[in-house]
Design an enzyme around this catalytic site. Sequence first.
Site, mmCIF file in Angstrom:
data_model
loop_
_atom_site.group_PDB
_atom_site.id
_atom_site.type_symbol
_atom_site.label_atom_id
_atom_site.label_comp_id
_atom_site.label_asym_id
_atom_site.label_seq_id
_atom_site.Cartn_x
_atom_site.Cartn_y
_atom_site.Cartn_z
ATOM 1 N N CYS A 5 0.725 -1.211 -0.027
ATOM 2 C CA CYS A 5 -0.195 0.061 0.027
ATOM 3 C C CYS A 5 0.928 1.125 0.340
ATOM 4 O O CYS A 5 2.166 1.000 0.240
ATOM 5 C CB CYS A 5 -0.418 0.369 1.309
ATOM 6 S SG CYS A 5 -1.958 -1.417 1.275
ATOM 7 N N GLY A 32 0.011 0.459 -5.099
ATOM 8 C CA GLY A 32 -0.858 -0.021 -5.117
ATOM 9 C C GLY A 32 -1.794 -0.415 -5.688
ATOM 10 O O GLY A 32 -2.261 1.050 -6.179
ATOM 11 N N ASN A 106 -0.047 1.164 5.648
ATOM 12 C CA ASN A 106 0.776 0.214 4.943
ATOM 13 C C ASN A 106 1.434 -1.157 5.626
ATOM 14 O O ASN A 106 2.295 -0.283 6.888
ATOM 15 C CB ASN A 106 1.723 1.106 4.101
ATOM 16 C CG ASN A 106 2.685 0.308 3.015
ATOM 17 O OD1 ASN A 106 4.185 0.590 3.018
ATOM 18 N ND2 ASN A 106 2.858 -0.582 2.806
ATOM 19 N N GLY A 107 1.325 -2.069 5.422
ATOM 20 C CA GLY A 107 2.238 -3.005 5.607
ATOM 21 C C GLY A 107 1.566 -4.157 6.067
ATOM 22 O O GLY A 107 0.386 -4.507 4.934
ATOM 23 N N TYR A 245 13.428 -2.333 -5.025
ATOM 24 C CA TYR A 245 12.378 -2.598 -6.215
ATOM 25 C C TYR A 245 11.499 -1.942 -5.638
ATOM 26 O O TYR A 245 10.460 -0.675 -7.015
ATOM 27 C CB TYR A 245 11.719 -3.467 -6.321
ATOM 28 C CG TYR A 245 10.570 -4.138 -7.383
ATOM 29 C CD1 TYR A 245 10.497 -3.883 -8.156
ATOM 30 C CD2 TYR A 245 9.272 -4.927 -6.218
ATOM 31 C CE1 TYR A 245 9.257 -4.338 -9.133
ATOM 32 C CE2 TYR A 245 8.484 -5.027 -6.819
ATOM 33 C CZ TYR A 245 8.383 -4.429 -8.566
ATOM 34 O OH TYR A 245 7.402 -4.752 -8.632
#
Length: 470
Positions: A5, A32, A106-107, A245
């Site tokens: 995310c 995302g 996010n996670g 990345y």
Amino acid sequence: MHESCGVFGIYAPGINVAQTTFFALFALQHRGQESAGIAVSDGNGIKIHASMGLVSQAFTETDLELLKGHIGIGHNRYSTTGSSRPMNAQPIIVKSEDLTIALAHNGNIINHKLLRDELQERGYNFHTSSDSEVIANLILASPGQNWQEKIEYAMHRLQGAYSLVILTENKLIGVRDPFGVRPLCLGTIDSGWSIASESCALDHIGARFIREIEPGEILVIDSQGVKSFKKEDSKKALCIFEYIYFARPDSIIQGKLLYPTREAMGRILAEEYPVDADLVMGVPDSATAAGIGYSNASGIAYCEGLLKNRYVGRTFIEPEQRIRELGVQLKFNPLSQIIAGKRLIVVDDSIVRGTTTPHVVSLLRKAGATEVHLRICAPPIRYPCFFGVDMATRWELIAAKKTVPEIKEHLGADSLGYLSLNGLIRAVDLPRDIFCLACFTGAYPIPVQIEMDKLALEVLPPEELSEVHL
Ligand code: SF4
């Protein structure tokens, strides 16, 4: 491989926060593509709009006009925990008798099932299958005189990775887990403040990067300004894949612009795995900088051998069989006149399942390349990620099952070189012990015992798992 995310938050009276959040989410789209959402508050209540699809598909101008307020949060989702359904789109709103918050995460929370069961026993209702709703309910259920105390208490119970933006009626709150697995940074915008997963989102909306939010830090922003709360320093475990990345090369993490870091990965790959060839290319876009680094260090000319169809992102149109069979051809078009008759060095960011790379190699060979030498900016991925990266189960990871020479054969390459772990750390140029390296080493920074038990078995394909006795 997908990141889970991107999150964004803004506190800025006098600014159209919904529209600004929309453009910040645009800049975070790479984190995302499944759904996008924005929640705003005008001090009297929270309004939300969230929908499936890319940011550009999720909002109309009217949707944004209805989101009036001076505080906002936004979210781009790629699902890890919780299935791909509209109800799991974020931000999510959670209410108790007297409190309401919207939260974007996010996670990945490792102990979310246990916490959910506990909260359900205490009468908390759940409307989604996502771990983010568990975090939001846990915060509401936690004791404390103010948000900071409630969040601190909740942080003691949460195990896993979480970079959060939280919206109350009159505050914007940013939270980063004590390991700092996922990034989160702070910026100023006019006379207000913004929080984003990556600094590139701040650049695009005219905000100024101030600093990263520290692992374990809570930032509370309201009409009184910014207050920071942080207990003692703990061991950090920043995800090194952000450098390889996930994050955009124009983002800054730990004071480092990612573009030169990726160039250094290519330079070190050229030292570790030199080979005689005619041209170097990076698989676009994530390995372009590393490809240039390899070319500079080796003295072999760089070329764009593959052009990427940048708009072939996530679509809800199910391709028919004929189109599906085109595979990577739908995404990449080789420049045959440039690469025909040439020995190519192809730099890529990572190999996870090893399902796409053989098609890339074959596409280049069909376009006339006489040799294809693969160079990879990450060491072999042998263990899955439990911290918000949708990689694969262990049995799907090609490097968990095959040796490097076997992988080379499988990919159809003439040679294959993975960047060493030491080489990766040299490229990032930061102390090794601040990083999570678990997908290479299996040494997880956060206990993942339950999953590790499964992991021992997951090296086998599912059909063979049934024969293993627990
Ligand atoms: S396991 Fe790998 S992908 Fe997951 S957080 Fe650690 S370094 Fe990042």
